[in-house]
Design a protein around this motif. Structure first.
Motif, PDB file in Angstrom:
ATOM      1  N   GLN A   1       0.839  -1.197   0.000  1.00 18.97           N
ATOM      2  CA  GLN A   1       0.000   0.000   0.000  1.00 18.97           C
ATOM      3  C   GLN A   1       0.872   1.243   0.000  1.00 18.97           C
ATOM      4  OE1 GLN A   1      -2.860   0.010   3.124  1.00 18.97           O
ATOM      5  NE2 GLN A   1      -3.517   2.084   2.751  1.00 18.97           N
ATOM      6  N   ARG A   2       0.426   2.267  -0.714  1.00 17.30           N
ATOM      7  CA  ARG A   2       1.144   3.537  -0.714  1.00 17.30           C
ATOM      8  C   ARG A   2       1.099   4.140   0.683  1.00 17.30           C
ATOM      9  NH1 ARG A   2      -1.758   6.184  -5.774  1.00 17.30           N
ATOM     10  NH2 ARG A   2      -3.341   6.199  -4.203  1.00 17.30           N
ATOM     11  N   PRO A   3       2.169   4.801   1.098  1.00 18.87           N
ATOM     12  CA  PRO A   3       2.128   5.442   2.407  1.00 18.87           C
ATOM     13  C   PRO A   3       1.192   6.647   2.375  1.00 18.87           C
ATOM     14  CG  PRO A   3       4.185   5.945   1.290  1.00 18.87           C
ATOM     15  CD  PRO A   3       3.455   4.947   0.440  1.00 18.87           C
ATOM     16  N   ASP A   4       0.532   6.891   3.485  1.00 20.57           N
ATOM     17  CA  ASP A   4      -0.333   8.067   3.589  1.00 20.57           C
ATOM     18  C   ASP A   4       0.544   9.315   3.663  1.00 20.57           C
ATOM     19  OD1 ASP A   4      -2.702   6.668   3.533  1.00 20.57           O
ATOM     20  OD2 ASP A   4      -2.782   6.436   5.708  1.00 20.57           O
ATOM     21  N   THR A   5       0.178  10.317   2.896  1.00 18.06           N
ATOM     22  CA  THR A   5       0.938  11.559   2.908  1.00 18.06           C
ATOM     23  C   THR A   5       0.207  12.602   3.720  1.00 18.06           C
ATOM     24  OG1 THR A   5      -0.126  12.235   0.852  1.00 18.06           O
ATOM     25  CG2 THR A   5       1.993  11.115   0.670  1.00 18.06           C
TER      26      THR A   5
ATOM     27  N   GLU B   1       8.078  11.545  -5.377  1.00 14.00           N
ATOM     28  CA  GLU B   1       8.515  10.777  -6.542  1.00 14.00           C
ATOM     29  C   GLU B   1       7.663   9.527  -6.681  1.00 14.00           C
ATOM     30  OE1 GLU B   1      10.925  11.350  -8.817  1.00 14.00           O
ATOM     31  OE2 GLU B   1      11.305  13.298  -7.934  1.00 14.00           O
ATOM     32  N   PRO B   2       7.398   9.093  -7.921  1.00 11.32           N
ATOM     33  CA  PRO B   2       6.670   7.825  -8.077  1.00 11.32           C
ATOM     34  C   PRO B   2       7.544   6.673  -7.601  1.00 11.32           C
ATOM     35  CG  PRO B   2       7.339   8.682 -10.209  1.00 11.32           C
ATOM     36  CD  PRO B   2       7.703   9.720  -9.196  1.00 11.32           C
ATOM     37  N   PRO B   3       6.930   5.601  -7.143  1.00  9.15           N
ATOM     38  CA  PRO B   3       7.716   4.444  -6.694  1.00  9.15           C
ATOM     39  C   PRO B   3       8.529   3.846  -7.843  1.00  9.15           C
ATOM     40  CG  PRO B   3       5.385   4.187  -6.151  1.00  9.15           C
ATOM     41  CD  PRO B   3       5.509   5.396  -6.991  1.00  9.15           C
ATOM     42  N   ILE B   4       9.622   3.195  -7.478  1.00  5.96           N
ATOM     43  CA  ILE B   4      10.495   2.550  -8.453  1.00  5.96           C
ATOM     44  C   ILE B   4      10.499   1.050  -8.176  1.00  5.96           C
ATOM     45  CG2 ILE B   4      12.876   2.350  -9.251  1.00  5.96           C
ATOM     46  CD1 ILE B   4      13.238   5.284  -8.585  1.00  5.96           C
ATOM     47  N   CYS B   5      10.396   0.247  -9.237  1.00  7.06           N
ATOM     48  CA  CYS B   5      10.423  -1.207  -9.106  1.00  7.06           C
ATOM     49  C   CYS B   5      11.803  -1.644  -8.625  1.00  7.06           C
ATOM     50  CB  CYS B   5      10.102  -1.851 -10.451  1.00  7.06           C
ATOM     51  SG  CYS B   5      10.239  -3.652 -10.450  1.00  7.06           S
TER      52      CYS B   5
ATOM     53  N   VAL C   1       6.718   2.934 -11.468  1.00  8.10           N
ATOM     54  CA  VAL C   1       5.440   2.219 -11.466  1.00  8.10           C
ATOM     55  C   VAL C   1       4.370   3.132 -10.878  1.00  8.10           C
ATOM     56  CG1 VAL C   1       6.445  -0.077 -11.298  1.00  8.10           C
ATOM     57  CG2 VAL C   1       5.893   1.154  -9.232  1.00  8.10           C
ATOM     58  N   ARG C   2       3.135   2.816 -11.201  1.00  6.32           N
ATOM     59  CA  ARG C   2       1.994   3.497 -10.584  1.00  6.32           C
ATOM     60  C   ARG C   2       1.302   2.481  -9.699  1.00  6.32           C
ATOM     61  NH1 ARG C   2      -1.397   6.138 -15.356  1.00  6.32           N
ATOM     62  NH2 ARG C   2      -1.210   4.040 -16.183  1.00  6.32           N
ATOM     63  N   ILE C   3       1.076   2.832  -8.469  1.00  4.99           N
ATOM     64  CA  ILE C   3       0.421   1.923  -7.528  1.00  4.99           C
ATOM     65  C   ILE C   3      -0.971   2.467  -7.236  1.00  4.99           C
ATOM     66  CG2 ILE C   3       0.500   0.903  -5.237  1.00  4.99           C
ATOM     67  CD1 ILE C   3       3.529   1.020  -5.400  1.00  4.99           C
ATOM     68  N   TYR C   4      -1.980   1.638  -7.509  1.00  6.52           N
ATOM     69  CA  TYR C   4      -3.374   2.041  -7.313  1.00  6.52           C
ATOM     70  C   TYR C   4      -4.105   1.004  -6.472  1.00  6.52           C
ATOM     71  CZ  TYR C   4      -3.099   5.700 -10.822  1.00  6.52           C
ATOM     72  OH  TYR C   4      -2.775   6.833 -11.510  1.00  6.52           O
TER      73      TYR C   4
ATOM     74  N   VAL D   1      -2.179  -2.690  -6.567  1.00  9.53           N
ATOM     75  CA  VAL D   1      -1.556  -3.275  -7.747  1.00  9.53           C
ATOM     76  C   VAL D   1      -0.559  -2.280  -8.354  1.00  9.53           C
ATOM     77  CG1 VAL D   1      -3.392  -2.517  -9.317  1.00  9.53           C
ATOM     78  CG2 VAL D   1      -1.994  -4.485  -9.918  1.00  9.53           C
ATOM     79  N   SER D   2       0.568  -2.813  -8.836  1.00  5.36           N
ATOM     80  CA  SER D   2       1.565  -2.002  -9.542  1.00  5.36           C
ATOM     81  C   SER D   2       1.237  -2.035 -11.026  1.00  5.36           C
ATOM     82  CB  SER D   2       2.968  -2.571  -9.330  1.00  5.36           C
ATOM     83  OG  SER D   2       3.338  -2.491  -7.994  1.00  5.36           O
TER      84      SER D   2
END
Length: 155
Positions: free
Chosen positions: A56-60, A69-73, A80-83, A91-92
């Motif tokens: 899960q993306r961290p809460d900002t 910055e977008p996450p990096i694989c 990657v985009r995480i939704y 999902v990435s």
């Protein structure tokens, strides 16, 4: 007759147990009514089948104005985009859309804006393309695991 309907509001559709943890689950039209245990089993099975196993993306902090910055694989080094998915897992996805004919069926996703009371989009979820196949030229978002190529040293 109202008393009969009220009794079923806390009935889990999977295990049939009446519990206070039973509620509508899922992000679109509250997919079904499950207890906490059954929902976690169901959602985890869906996530493994769909490949939605990203963290899960961290809460900002809404007051933080620093650049994100977008996450990096970690395997290939690509962005990657995480939704979130409709069943509360993550999902990435790749950063580009591709025509459906270029993406194998198990890797096809679409991004959907969830309806809200305001006109401002507050949440976007990833939805697996299932059931009706898209036209060959329709854009879909591929899962990152389809595009992920590990560095040559790992092979």
């Amino acid at each position: 007759m109202g008393a009969i309907r009220d009794r079923d509001t806390h009935l889990c559709h999977r295990c049939g147990v009446t519990s206070p943890t039973v509620r509508g689950r899922g992000r679109i039209d509250l997919m079904t009514r499950f207890c906490e245990t059954c929902w976690n089993v169901f959602a985890n099975e869906m996530a493994v089948t769909d490949g939605a196993t990203a963290p899960q993306r961290p809460d900002t902090d809404p007051d933080d104005v620093s650049w994100i910055e977008p996450p990096i694989c970690s395997r290939c080094g690509a962005f990657v985009r995480i939704y979130p998915t409709t069943y509360d897992r993550w999902v990435s996805l790749a950063t580009v859309e591709m025509p459906a004919k270029a993406v194998p069926e198990p890797f096809r996703w679409r991004l959907m804006r969830l309806p809200d009371l305001s006109r401002v989009t507050t949440e976007i979820v990833a939805v697996r393309v299932r059931g009706v196949d898209p036209l060959p030229g329709e854009p879909v978002v591929p899962a990152h695991r389809m595009m992920c190529v590990p560095e040559w040293g790992e092979l």
